[in-house]
Design an enzyme around this catalytic site. Structure first.
Site, short mmCIF file in Angstrom:
data_model
loop_
_atom_site.label_atom_id
_atom_site.label_comp_id
_atom_site.label_asym_id
_atom_site.label_seq_id
_atom_site.Cartn_x
_atom_site.Cartn_y
_atom_site.Cartn_z
N ASP A 10 0.85 -1.20 0.00
CA ASP A 10 0.00 0.00 0.00
C ASP A 10 0.88 1.25 0.00
O ASP A 10 0.87 2.06 0.92
CB ASP A 10 -0.95 0.01 1.21
CG ASP A 10 -0.21 0.05 2.55
OD1 ASP A 10 -0.79 0.58 3.53
OD2 ASP A 10 0.95 -0.42 2.63
N ASP A 15 6.70 1.07 1.87
CA ASP A 15 6.41 0.09 0.82
C ASP A 15 7.30 0.33 -0.40
O ASP A 15 7.77 -0.61 -1.05
CB ASP A 15 4.96 0.18 0.38
CG ASP A 15 3.97 0.02 1.49
OD1 ASP A 15 3.77 0.98 2.27
OD2 ASP A 15 3.39 -1.08 1.62
N ASN A 39 -2.43 2.85 3.33
CA ASN A 39 -1.88 4.17 3.65
C ASN A 39 -2.68 5.28 2.99
O ASN A 39 -2.75 6.40 3.51
CB ASN A 39 -0.42 4.26 3.20
CG ASN A 39 0.50 3.49 4.12
OD1 ASN A 39 0.34 3.54 5.34
ND2 ASN A 39 1.43 2.76 3.54
N THR A 124 2.78 -6.08 2.72
CA THR A 124 3.28 -4.98 3.56
C THR A 124 2.19 -3.93 3.77
O THR A 124 2.49 -2.78 4.12
CB THR A 124 4.52 -4.33 2.92
OG1 THR A 124 4.15 -3.77 1.65
CG2 THR A 124 5.64 -5.33 2.74
N PHE A 165 -1.20 -0.46 12.24
CA PHE A 165 -2.03 0.00 11.13
C PHE A 165 -2.47 -1.14 10.20
O PHE A 165 -3.66 -1.26 9.88
CB PHE A 165 -1.27 1.06 10.32
CG PHE A 165 -2.06 1.59 9.15
CD1 PHE A 165 -1.90 1.04 7.89
CD2 PHE A 165 -2.99 2.61 9.32
CE1 PHE A 165 -2.65 1.50 6.81
CE2 PHE A 165 -3.74 3.08 8.25
CZ PHE A 165 -3.57 2.53 6.99
N ASN A 166 -1.53 -1.97 9.72
CA ASN A 166 -1.91 -2.98 8.72
C ASN A 166 -2.93 -3.97 9.29
O ASN A 166 -3.81 -4.44 8.56
CB ASN A 166 -0.67 -3.75 8.24
CG ASN A 166 0.20 -2.92 7.31
OD1 ASN A 166 -0.27 -1.94 6.72
ND2 ASN A 166 1.47 -3.27 7.23
N HIS A 239 9.46 0.34 7.99
CA HIS A 239 8.91 -0.97 8.35
C HIS A 239 9.03 -2.02 7.22
O HIS A 239 9.58 -3.09 7.40
CB HIS A 239 7.43 -0.84 8.71
CG HIS A 239 7.09 0.31 9.60
ND1 HIS A 239 7.20 0.27 10.97
CD2 HIS A 239 6.62 1.56 9.28
CE1 HIS A 239 6.81 1.43 11.48
NE2 HIS A 239 6.46 2.23 10.49
N ASP A 240 8.47 -1.69 6.06
CA ASP A 240 8.17 -2.73 5.07
C ASP A 240 9.37 -3.45 4.46
O ASP A 240 9.32 -4.68 4.26
CB ASP A 240 7.30 -2.13 3.96
CG ASP A 240 5.93 -1.73 4.50
OD1 ASP A 240 5.30 -0.84 3.91
OD2 ASP A 240 5.50 -2.32 5.50
O1 RIB Z 1 2.27 0.29 10.68
C1 RIB Z 1 3.18 0.40 9.63
C2 RIB Z 1 2.65 -0.25 8.39
O2 RIB Z 1 1.42 0.38 8.00
C3 RIB Z 1 3.57 -0.08 7.19
O3 RIB Z 1 3.40 -1.14 6.31
C4 RIB Z 1 3.07 1.19 6.56
O4 RIB Z 1 3.40 1.29 5.18
C5 RIB Z 1 1.59 1.02 6.73
O5 RIB Z 1 1.12 0.19 5.69
CA CA Z 2 2.79 -0.62 4.00
#
Ligand code: RIB
Ligand code: CA
Length: 315
Positions: A10, A15, A39, A124, A165-166, A239-240
């Protein structure tokens, strides 16, 4: 032998780096990229995937759009972190990488059926597309080697106090994935927060001196400012790309095998990943959970990917 990978994402600043690392590293055979609402809205995350592929010179990987909303509930976006476009910071021209006419689930199905062996899925973003695939094509599970996802946490969340979030974007989808019986590796905030994109990292990327490197430093500069503003972080966690880095170097992230449950009904905790690190629940382990990372080695991989793709696209 390169690992066959389908990246479901996303974009999203982090990403974008997952896409670049997957495309650049010889240990990964990037078969396809699918997008999901997360996102930002699906139209924006999909445009951003095409933008990243265009500037990074990734022209041989199909890009297909997936679900615009979670399996249940309303979509949420992270404009406070990724901006209105979902990839704020650099200016992007029109993408030259086309959108595949298939939807994400159809592309993933076709790639799984066409590949001679099992394929690794790397989500991701919210897990809506992956859950939809498993629901629509349960017979394809045997063609999935493993799922290495960015999401969740062994500790606090980042979208609610309890939820990352994901996962909280589509808790039912995450529950389907974690209950699937497939080999799942979960790389969460407890890991990514140990590998921030420091000024030293930005300086290494900027020193590459290519147009792609400039785009990457502009992405990280925006992302860093957002993390300072929203979370008070000195540097942003990227993160990703940790998911892809784990595939490239299995020693890079320390994993433990543990039971992971997704909270679906908690008033204050919906979307939390409840990781039983101490084995107190008696539940069977259903995921390999990241607990630590070799941050310098991770950043070496990221910088090398930008160097590789930047050299190819420098003109
Ligand atoms: O919480 C972080 C994740 O949520 C990452 O993958 C960021 O890109 C969002 O998708
Ligand atoms: Ca992401």
């Amino acid at each position: 032998m390169a690992i066959p990978v389908i990246l479901d994402c996303d974009p999203g600043h982090d990403d974008a780096f997952a896409i670049m690392l997957a495309a650049a590293h010889p240990a990964v055979d990037l078969l396809g990229i699918t997008t999901v609402a997360g996102n930002q809205t699906l139209d924006r995350t999909t445009l951003n995937a095409r933008r990243v592929c265009t500037v990074a010179g990734i022209h041989d990987v199909p890009v297909a759009a997936g679900l615009a909303r979670p399996l249940h509930g309303e979509p949420i976006v992270a404009r406070g972190i990724h901006g209105e476009s979902g990839l704020d910071g650099p200016g992007f021209g029109e993408p030259t990488v086309p959108l595949d006419p298939r939807d994400a689930v159809t592309l993933i199905r076709d790639l799984l059926l066409a590949h001679p062996g099992p394929v690794t899925l790397v989500p991701t973003g919210p897990l809506s597309n992956i859950a939809a695939l498993l629901l629509a094509h349960p017979g394809l599970a045997g063609r999935i080697e493993r799922i290495v996802l960015m999401g969740g946490s062994t500790g606090r969340g980042n979208t609610t106090p309890a939820a990352e979030f994901n996962i909280v974007s589509d808790p039912e989808a995450a529950d389907i994935v974690l209950s699937s019986g497939l080999p799942v590796t979960m790389i969460g905030l407890n890991v990514s927060h140990r590998a921030p994109a420091t000024d030293e990292v930005l300086a290494r990327i900027d020193a590459l001196g290519t147009p792609l490197a400039r785009i990457c430093t502009e992405l990280l500069t925006f992302f860093g400012a957002a993390y300072r503003e929203v979370f008070g972080f000195a540097a942003p966690p990227l993160h990703d790309p940790l998911t892809v880095a784990h595939l490239v170097d299995p020693e890079l992230i320390t994993l433990v095998h543990a039971p992971v449950a997704v909270e679906l009904t908690g008033t204050h905790t919906r979307g939390a990943t409840v990781v039983d690190l101490d084995g107190v629940t008696g539940r069977p382990a259903n995921a390999w959970v990241g607990v630590d990372v070799n941050a310098p080695a991770f950043w070496d991989l990221v910088v090398d990917a930008v160097r590789t793709l930047g050299a190819r696209t420098a003109g």
